[in-house]
Design a protein around this motif. Structure first.
Motif, PDB file in Angstrom:
ATOM      1  N   GLN A  12      51.397  42.306  45.590  1.00 18.22           N
ATOM      2  CA  GLN A  12      52.522  42.206  46.476  1.00 18.22           C
ATOM      3  C   GLN A  12      53.037  43.785  46.706  1.00 18.22           C
ATOM      4  O   GLN A  12      53.721  44.059  48.183  1.00 18.22           O
ATOM      5  CB  GLN A  12      54.082  41.335  45.484  1.00 18.22           C
ATOM      6  N   ARG A  13      53.513  44.502  45.912  1.00 20.93           N
ATOM      7  CA  ARG A  13      54.158  46.332  46.301  1.00 20.93           C
ATOM      8  C   ARG A  13      53.429  46.698  46.559  1.00 20.93           C
ATOM      9  O   ARG A  13      53.721  47.756  47.633  1.00 20.93           O
ATOM     10  CB  ARG A  13      55.188  47.099  44.737  1.00 20.93           C
ATOM     11  N   LEU A  14      51.879  46.748  46.432  1.00 15.22           N
ATOM     12  CA  LEU A  14      51.024  47.328  47.768  1.00 15.22           C
ATOM     13  C   LEU A  14      51.179  46.840  48.844  1.00 15.22           C
ATOM     14  O   LEU A  14      51.919  47.980  50.278  1.00 15.22           O
ATOM     15  CB  LEU A  14      50.082  46.857  47.342  1.00 15.22           C
ATOM     16  N   LYS A  99      46.294  56.730  61.073  1.00 16.42           N
ATOM     17  CA  LYS A  99      47.274  56.524  60.173  1.00 16.42           C
ATOM     18  C   LYS A  99      47.645  54.393  59.271  1.00 16.42           C
ATOM     19  O   LYS A  99      47.602  54.316  59.033  1.00 16.42           O
ATOM     20  CB  LYS A  99      48.577  56.979  60.172  1.00 16.42           C
ATOM     21  N   ALA A 100      46.995  54.146  61.013  1.00 19.61           N
ATOM     22  CA  ALA A 100      47.098  52.721  60.824  1.00 19.61           C
ATOM     23  C   ALA A 100      46.259  52.037  60.458  1.00 19.61           C
ATOM     24  O   ALA A 100      45.848  50.648  59.990  1.00 19.61           O
ATOM     25  CB  ALA A 100      47.966  52.513  62.768  1.00 19.61           C
ATOM     26  N   ALA A 101      45.053  52.825  60.952  1.00 17.48           N
ATOM     27  CA  ALA A 101      44.429  52.083  59.754  1.00 17.48           C
ATOM     28  C   ALA A 101      43.893  52.079  59.103  1.00 17.48           C
ATOM     29  O   ALA A 101      42.982  51.354  57.809  1.00 17.48           O
ATOM     30  CB  ALA A 101      42.735  53.163  60.782  1.00 17.48           C
ATOM     31  N   GLU A 102      44.210  53.286  58.190  1.00 14.32           N
ATOM     32  CA  GLU A 102      44.505  53.956  56.356  1.00 14.32           C
ATOM     33  C   GLU A 102      45.389  52.087  55.953  1.00 14.32           C
ATOM     34  O   GLU A 102      45.055  51.836  55.076  1.00 14.32           O
ATOM     35  CB  GLU A 102      44.979  55.360  56.131  1.00 14.32           C
ATOM     36  N   ILE A 103      46.767  51.832  57.183  1.00 10.05           N
ATOM     37  CA  ILE A 103      47.389  51.593  56.949  1.00 10.05           C
ATOM     38  C   ILE A 103      47.250  49.928  56.784  1.00 10.05           C
ATOM     39  O   ILE A 103      46.994  49.167  55.708  1.00 10.05           O
ATOM     40  CB  ILE A 103      48.816  51.358  57.328  1.00 10.05           C
ATOM     41  N   ARG A 104      46.066  49.514  57.708  1.00 10.18           N
ATOM     42  CA  ARG A 104      45.438  48.214  57.488  1.00 10.18           C
ATOM     43  C   ARG A 104      44.143  47.802  55.948  1.00 10.18           C
ATOM     44  O   ARG A 104      44.794  47.155  55.903  1.00 10.18           O
ATOM     45  CB  ARG A 104      44.939  48.118  58.653  1.00 10.18           C
ATOM     46  N   GLN A 105      43.605  48.817  55.713  1.00  6.76           N
ATOM     47  CA  GLN A 105      42.634  48.761  54.631  1.00  6.76           C
ATOM     48  C   GLN A 105      43.783  49.105  53.180  1.00  6.76           C
ATOM     49  O   GLN A 105      43.346  47.855  52.671  1.00  6.76           O
ATOM     50  CB  GLN A 105      42.052  50.536  54.441  1.00  6.76           C
ATOM     51  N   GLN A 106      44.334  49.242  52.988  1.00 10.64           N
ATOM     52  CA  GLN A 106      46.108  49.290  52.223  1.00 10.64           C
ATOM     53  C   GLN A 106      45.997  47.438  52.044  1.00 10.64           C
ATOM     54  O   GLN A 106      45.546  46.842  50.584  1.00 10.64           O
ATOM     55  CB  GLN A 106      46.366  50.459  52.376  1.00 10.64           C
ATOM     56  N   HIS A 107      46.575  47.097  52.928  1.00  9.84           N
ATOM     57  CA  HIS A 107      46.737  46.278  53.336  1.00  9.84           C
ATOM     58  C   HIS A 107      45.886  44.645  52.772  1.00  9.84           C
ATOM     59  O   HIS A 107      46.155  43.762  52.062  1.00  9.84           O
ATOM     60  CB  HIS A 107      47.475  45.418  54.909  1.00  9.84           C
ATOM     61  N   ASP A 108      44.770  45.036  53.614  1.00 10.47           N
ATOM     62  CA  ASP A 108      43.821  44.372  53.393  1.00 10.47           C
ATOM     63  C   ASP A 108      43.231  44.492  51.794  1.00 10.47           C
ATOM     64  O   ASP A 108      43.164  43.503  50.703  1.00 10.47           O
ATOM     65  CB  ASP A 108      42.557  44.742  54.144  1.00 10.47           C
ATOM     66  N   MET A 109      44.011  45.383  51.015  1.00 11.05           N
ATOM     67  CA  MET A 109      42.957  45.830  49.591  1.00 11.05           C
ATOM     68  C   MET A 109      44.189  44.586  49.474  1.00 11.05           C
ATOM     69  O   MET A 109      43.938  43.867  47.823  1.00 11.05           O
ATOM     70  CB  MET A 109      42.784  47.283  49.286  1.00 11.05           C
ATOM     71  N   LEU A 111      45.753  42.188  49.549  1.00 12.05           N
ATOM     72  CA  LEU A 111      45.599  40.701  49.966  1.00 12.05           C
ATOM     73  C   LEU A 111      44.412  40.364  48.943  1.00 12.05           C
ATOM     74  O   LEU A 111      44.054  39.388  48.595  1.00 12.05           O
ATOM     75  CB  LEU A 111      45.570  40.173  51.232  1.00 12.05           C
ATOM     76  N   SER A 112      43.353  41.285  49.347  1.00 12.03           N
ATOM     77  CA  SER A 112      41.974  41.052  47.826  1.00 12.03           C
ATOM     78  C   SER A 112      42.521  40.568  46.905  1.00 12.03           C
ATOM     79  O   SER A 112      41.756  39.816  46.047  1.00 12.03           O
ATOM     80  CB  SER A 112      41.034  42.300  48.248  1.00 12.03           C
ATOM     81  N   ILE A 113      43.308  42.172  46.021  1.00 10.98           N
ATOM     82  CA  ILE A 113      43.807  41.835  44.689  1.00 10.98           C
ATOM     83  C   ILE A 113      44.018  40.729  44.938  1.00 10.98           C
ATOM     84  O   ILE A 113      43.949  40.020  43.527  1.00 10.98           O
ATOM     85  CB  ILE A 113      44.444  43.119  44.593  1.00 10.98           C
TER      86      ILE A 113
END
Length: 128
Positions: A12-14, A99-109, A111-113
């Motif tokens: 959630q914090r991520l 940076k926006a692409a990197e942030i999307r990967q973090q958000h997707d990660m 949600l996967s977790i």
């Protein structure tokens, strides 16, 4: 009951960190042609997560030990360096898109977790 599972709290914090950083990047992109505007960013999630842990006791709920849990959003800071345009602006559109692409990967990660954690909880309850 599920709010005490640290893995779900971290996911959630991520996701919250990714949303806050995406907001800063969107503001940078919107100001790409503004004279004198300086690029901003937020510290990495690892740095903010470690900073929230501290070395001593950790508050597990609000009001515990007279403190509040440190779930405040990280503050943006000015990014030094980079190429400064003649109008004083140092925002690089290409850099912000990366940076926006990197942030999307973090958000997707995140949600996967979260999904995986919920799957484990469902399996432990005997549901699929």
């Amino acid at each position: 009951m599920f709010d005490k599972i640290e893995l779900l709290n971290m996911a959630q914090r991520l996701a919250q960190h990714a949303a806050a950083r995406q907001s800063v990047v969107a503001r940078n992109i919107a100001q790409v042609d503004t004279p004198g505007y300086r690029q901003r960013d937020i510290a990495s999630f690892a740095d903010t997560y470690r900073a929230g842990e501290g070395d001593g006791l950790r508050a597990t709920r609000e009001g515990h030990l007279g403190t509040t849990e440190s779930s405040a959003a990280p503050r943006p800071f000015l990014v030094e360096g980079g190429t400064i345009a003649p109008n004083g602006n140092n925002v690089s559109l290409e850099g912000e898109i990366l940076k926006a692409a990197e942030i999307r990967q973090q958000h997707d990660m995140a949600l996967s977790i979260y999904r995986s954690g919920l799957g484990v909880i469902r399996a432990s309850l005997g549901r699929r």
